[in-house]
Design an enzyme around this catalytic site. Structure first.
Site, PDB file in Angstrom:
ATOM      1  N   GLY A   9       0.864  -1.176   0.000  1.00  0.00           N
ATOM      2  CA  GLY A   9       0.000   0.000   0.000  1.00  0.00           C
ATOM      3  C   GLY A   9       0.899   1.223   0.000  1.00  0.00           C
ATOM      4  N   VAL A  13      -0.527   6.347   4.302  1.00  0.00           N
ATOM      5  CA  VAL A  13       0.151   5.701   5.435  1.00  0.00           C
ATOM      6  C   VAL A  13       1.387   4.937   4.943  1.00  0.00           C
ATOM      7  CG1 VAL A  13      -0.054   4.045   7.324  1.00  0.00           C
ATOM      8  CG2 VAL A  13      -2.002   5.496   6.745  1.00  0.00           C
ATOM      9  N   ASP A  33       2.249  -1.472  -4.513  1.00  0.00           N
ATOM     10  CA  ASP A  33       0.882  -0.960  -4.663  1.00  0.00           C
ATOM     11  C   ASP A  33       0.307  -1.524  -5.951  1.00  0.00           C
ATOM     12  OD1 ASP A  33      -0.619   1.717  -3.231  1.00  0.00           O
ATOM     13  OD2 ASP A  33      -1.423   1.065  -5.177  1.00  0.00           O
ATOM     14  N   ARG A  82     -11.012   5.706   5.589  1.00  0.00           N
ATOM     15  CA  ARG A  82     -12.329   6.299   5.880  1.00  0.00           C
ATOM     16  C   ARG A  82     -12.508   7.668   5.242  1.00  0.00           C
ATOM     17  NH1 ARG A  82     -13.769   6.600  12.042  1.00  0.00           N
ATOM     18  NH2 ARG A  82     -11.537   6.847  12.423  1.00  0.00           N
ATOM     19  N   ARG A  88     -14.842   2.711  10.877  1.00  0.00           N
ATOM     20  CA  ARG A  88     -13.819   1.791  10.364  1.00  0.00           C
ATOM     21  C   ARG A  88     -14.469   0.496   9.887  1.00  0.00           C
ATOM     22  NH1 ARG A  88     -11.583   4.211  15.020  1.00  0.00           N
ATOM     23  NH2 ARG A  88      -9.702   5.414  14.621  1.00  0.00           N
ATOM     24  N   ASN A  95     -11.997  -4.173   2.367  1.00  0.00           N
ATOM     25  CA  ASN A  95     -10.613  -4.375   2.799  1.00  0.00           C
ATOM     26  C   ASN A  95     -10.306  -5.830   3.119  1.00  0.00           C
ATOM     27  OD1 ASN A  95     -10.027  -1.753   2.327  1.00  0.00           O
ATOM     28  ND2 ASN A  95      -9.944  -1.107   4.458  1.00  0.00           N
ATOM     29  N   VAL A 118      -1.958  -2.686   9.401  1.00  0.00           N
ATOM     30  CA  VAL A 118      -2.398  -1.306   9.652  1.00  0.00           C
ATOM     31  C   VAL A 118      -3.812  -1.095   9.087  1.00  0.00           C
ATOM     32  CG1 VAL A 118      -1.916   1.148   9.208  1.00  0.00           C
ATOM     33  CG2 VAL A 118      -0.024  -0.425   9.612  1.00  0.00           C
ATOM     34  N   THR A 119      -4.128  -1.795   8.002  1.00  0.00           N
ATOM     35  CA  THR A 119      -5.417  -1.626   7.323  1.00  0.00           C
ATOM     36  C   THR A 119      -6.588  -1.810   8.293  1.00  0.00           C
ATOM     37  OG1 THR A 119      -4.402  -2.522   5.334  1.00  0.00           O
ATOM     38  CG2 THR A 119      -6.810  -2.452   5.364  1.00  0.00           C
ATOM     39  N   ASP A 148      -3.265   5.058  19.269  1.00  0.00           N
ATOM     40  CA  ASP A 148      -4.312   5.521  20.194  1.00  0.00           C
ATOM     41  C   ASP A 148      -3.703   6.052  21.491  1.00  0.00           C
ATOM     42  OD1 ASP A 148      -6.287   4.831  18.357  1.00  0.00           O
ATOM     43  OD2 ASP A 148      -6.428   2.778  19.104  1.00  0.00           O
ATOM     44  N   ARG A 151      -2.190   9.427  20.866  1.00  0.00           N
ATOM     45  CA  ARG A 151      -3.241  10.472  20.864  1.00  0.00           C
ATOM     46  C   ARG A 151      -3.614  10.836  22.298  1.00  0.00           C
ATOM     47  NH1 ARG A 151      -6.442   7.873  15.671  1.00  0.00           N
ATOM     48  NH2 ARG A 151      -5.380   9.190  14.144  1.00  0.00           N
ATOM     49  N   HIS A 175      -9.602  -1.238  17.940  1.00  0.00           N
ATOM     50  CA  HIS A 175      -9.318   0.080  17.350  1.00  0.00           C
ATOM     51  C   HIS A 175     -10.621   0.665  16.810  1.00  0.00           C
ATOM     52  CE1 HIS A 175      -7.034   3.258  15.651  1.00  0.00           C
ATOM     53  NE2 HIS A 175      -7.213   2.897  14.399  1.00  0.00           N
TER      54      HIS A 175
HETATM   55  N1  LIG Z   1      -4.555   0.970  12.312  1.00  0.00           N
HETATM   56  C1  LIG Z   1      -4.587   2.282  12.353  1.00  0.00           C
HETATM   57  O1  LIG Z   1      -4.450   2.882  13.415  1.00  0.00           O
HETATM   58  C2  LIG Z   1      -4.770   3.060  11.076  1.00  0.00           C
HETATM   59  C3  LIG Z   1      -4.474   4.429  11.032  1.00  0.00           C
HETATM   60  C4  LIG Z   1      -4.604   5.102   9.810  1.00  0.00           C
HETATM   61  C5  LIG Z   1      -5.063   4.434   8.681  1.00  0.00           C
HETATM   62  N2  LIG Z   1      -5.377   3.111   8.788  1.00  0.00           N
HETATM   63  C6  LIG Z   1      -5.856   2.355   7.634  1.00  0.00           C
HETATM   64  O2  LIG Z   1      -4.768   2.140   6.733  1.00  0.00           O
HETATM   65  C7  LIG Z   1      -5.289   1.940   5.419  1.00  0.00           C
HETATM   66  C8  LIG Z   1      -4.541   2.839   4.441  1.00  0.00           C
HETATM   67  O3  LIG Z   1      -4.810   4.196   4.701  1.00  0.00           O
HETATM   68  P1  LIG Z   1      -4.207   5.335   3.735  1.00  0.00           P
HETATM   69  O4  LIG Z   1      -4.583   6.616   4.353  1.00  0.00           O
HETATM   70  O5  LIG Z   1      -2.818   5.024   3.400  1.00  0.00           O
HETATM   71  O6  LIG Z   1      -5.106   5.078   2.440  1.00  0.00           O
HETATM   72  P2  LIG Z   1      -4.717   5.468   0.926  1.00  0.00           P
HETATM   73  O7  LIG Z   1      -5.965   5.396   0.143  1.00  0.00           O
HETATM   74  O8  LIG Z   1      -3.931   6.720   0.904  1.00  0.00           O
HETATM   75  O9  LIG Z   1      -3.731   4.283   0.473  1.00  0.00           O
HETATM   76  C9  LIG Z   1      -4.150   2.966   0.313  1.00  0.00           C
HETATM   77  C10 LIG Z   1      -3.309   2.378  -0.814  1.00  0.00           C
HETATM   78  O10 LIG Z   1      -3.592   0.978  -0.899  1.00  0.00           O
HETATM   79  C11 LIG Z   1      -3.481   0.636  -2.271  1.00  0.00           C
HETATM   80  N3  LIG Z   1      -4.114  -0.660  -2.532  1.00  0.00           N
HETATM   81  C12 LIG Z   1      -5.422  -0.950  -2.641  1.00  0.00           C
HETATM   82  N4  LIG Z   1      -5.590  -2.272  -2.881  1.00  0.00           N
HETATM   83  C13 LIG Z   1      -4.338  -2.806  -2.924  1.00  0.00           C
HETATM   84  C14 LIG Z   1      -3.850  -4.118  -3.124  1.00  0.00           C
HETATM   85  N5  LIG Z   1      -4.670  -5.153  -3.337  1.00  0.00           N
HETATM   86  N6  LIG Z   1      -2.517  -4.310  -3.112  1.00  0.00           N
HETATM   87  C15 LIG Z   1      -1.669  -3.293  -2.896  1.00  0.00           C
HETATM   88  N7  LIG Z   1      -2.082  -2.011  -2.688  1.00  0.00           N
HETATM   89  C16 LIG Z   1      -3.396  -1.782  -2.704  1.00  0.00           C
HETATM   90  C17 LIG Z   1      -4.151   1.802  -2.987  1.00  0.00           C
HETATM   91  O11 LIG Z   1      -3.804   1.850  -4.365  1.00  0.00           O
HETATM   92  C18 LIG Z   1      -3.614   2.995  -2.189  1.00  0.00           C
HETATM   93  O12 LIG Z   1      -2.421   3.516  -2.761  1.00  0.00           O
HETATM   94  C19 LIG Z   1      -6.789   2.228   5.527  1.00  0.00           C
HETATM   95  O13 LIG Z   1      -7.502   1.020   5.652  1.00  0.00           O
HETATM   96  C20 LIG Z   1      -6.897   3.036   6.798  1.00  0.00           C
HETATM   97  O14 LIG Z   1      -8.184   2.957   7.378  1.00  0.00           O
HETATM   98  C21 LIG Z   1      -5.229   2.430   9.948  1.00  0.00           C
END
Ligand SMILES: NC(=O)c1ccc[n+]([C@@H]2O[C@H](COP(=O)([O-])OP(=O)(O)OC[C@H]3O[C@@H](n4cnc5c(N)ncnc54)[C@H](O)[C@@H]3O)[C@@H](O)[C@H]2O)c1
Length: 308
Positions: A9, A13, A33, A82, A88, A95, A118-119, A148, A151, A175
């Site tokens: 990804g 993040v 990605d 989100r 979430r 996801n 992280v997702t 968390d 924060r 979470h």
């Molecule tokens: N655990 C936590 O505390 C926490 C905190 C922040 C964000 N998140 C989660 O992290 C995830 C990513 O957030 P983000 O802000 O980077 O989103 P983003 O949309 O900026 O990035 C997600 C990336 O994943 C890629 N992607 C989608 N399907 C894919 C696949 N099959 N293989 C490889 N890459 C793929 C997309 O092309 C995109 O570049 C989200 O699910 C978000 O909710 C979790």
């Protein structure tokens, strides 16, 4: 041998995590990605920052998993984030498919890796990765508690006008907005919060912590937080590759700890080279146990929507 760290990804993040991993020289980084060109372009850009910042690691981007082979640690950030008004759990079905296919590829190419999920929804995605990879529980952990509790620490430091360095804050549970910031175990240089902050202000800080992600989503409108989340994931990776034995709140597979089993939930963990090296099963008050039980229910309930 240098460590090899894959970040799946390359969005907000993932890219932020990749650059932090490079700046800290934790290992060579492969960014993956599905979008053609994006990980390659971002990887090259980050590599070209090396001579300026003075880090010396390889950073490459790919759309396939061959270049990730034999990674030591894999950070999974792939999937949807989100938007305002979404929880979430609204991300669960979409996801699930992403994390399932990513995990299949990772397990094939890096069978000995430690996975840092992280997702979102985080605890559910940990379960998916654990199930699909068939990796032992010590090699699948989720990042949420580090964020968390950061924060919670930030809000406490802001309230008191003290350094965040002196604030220790404990957050347990899933979470989501049922997470359990544990006031009793949080302190400022050993001074209990109850002696420093009036109860009503403390309740407001706990509430703001629970909704800390939504507060940022509301500001950004087009996505969710990524600076603190990526730093939190990198802190976990650093604990692994430097075998630091850090005690960090992570989503871990429970087998009786806190009276619960067969789910991922945020608990204090020792993180080192083997991944999750110990779960600390801390004695809780009746009210804290109830809150943690409610949080576990909130993690379990939506998972009925995904069959695996
Ligand atoms: N655990 C936590 O505390 C926490 C905190 C922040 C964000 N998140 C989660 O992290 C995830 C990513 O957030 P983000 O802000 O980077 O989103 P983003 O949309 O900026 O990035 C997600 C990336 O994943 C890629 N992607 C989608 N399907 C894919 C696949 N099959 N293989 C490889 N890459 C793929 C997309 O092309 C995109 O570049 C989200 O699910 C978000 O909710 C979790």
């Amino acid at each position: 041998m240098r460590n090899k760290i894959t970040v799946v990804g390359g969005g907000n993040v993932g890219a932020s995590a990749a650059i932090n991993l490079a700046i800290k020289e934790l290992g060579d980084v492969v960014l993956v990605d599905v979008v053609e060109g994006v990980p390659q372009g971002k990887g090259l850009d980050m590599a070209q920052m090396g001579p300026i910042e003075g880090y010396d690691v390889a950073i490459t981007g790919a759309n396939d998993y061959a270049p990730t082979a034999n990674s030591d640690v894999v950070v999974i950030t792939a999937g949807l984030a989100r938007k305002p008004g979404m929880s979430r759990d609204d991300l669960l079905v979409a996801n699930y498919e992403v994390v399932k296919s990513v995990t299949e590829n990772i397990a094939k190419h890096s069978p000995n890796a430690i996975l840092v999920l992280v997702t979102n929804p985080l605890d559910a995605m940990c379960t998916v990765a654990h199930h699909v990879s068939k990796f032992p529980k010590h090699r699948v952990v989720g990042m949420a508690g580090v964020l968390d509790s950061a924060r919670f620490r930030t809000f406490i430091a802001m309230e008191l006008g003290v350094s965040v360095e002196n604030v220790t804050a404990v957050v347990l549970g899933g979470h989501g907005d049922t997470m359990v910031p544990v006031v009793r175990l949080s302190n400022v240089s050993g001074i209990p919060l109850s002696e420093l902050i009036p109860a009503d202000r403390l309740a407001a800080i706990v509430d703001r912590t629970r909704n800390g992600g939504a507060e940022i989503v509301k500001h950004l409108k087009t996505g969710s937080a990524y600076y603190a989340p990526s730093a939190a994931a990198v802190e976990m990776v650093e604990a692994v590759v430097r075998d630091q034995k850090r005690v960090l709140p992570c989503a871990a597979w429970l087998e009786g700890e806190y009276g619960m089993r067969d789910l991922f939930l945020g608990v204090p963990c020792k993180i080192g080279r083997r991944g999750l090296e110990k779960i600390y099963d801390v004695e809780l008050t009746a009210a804290e146990r109830t809150a943690l039980g409610n949080s576990a229910d909130a993690v379990r309930e939506p998972m009925a929507a995904i069959a695996f």
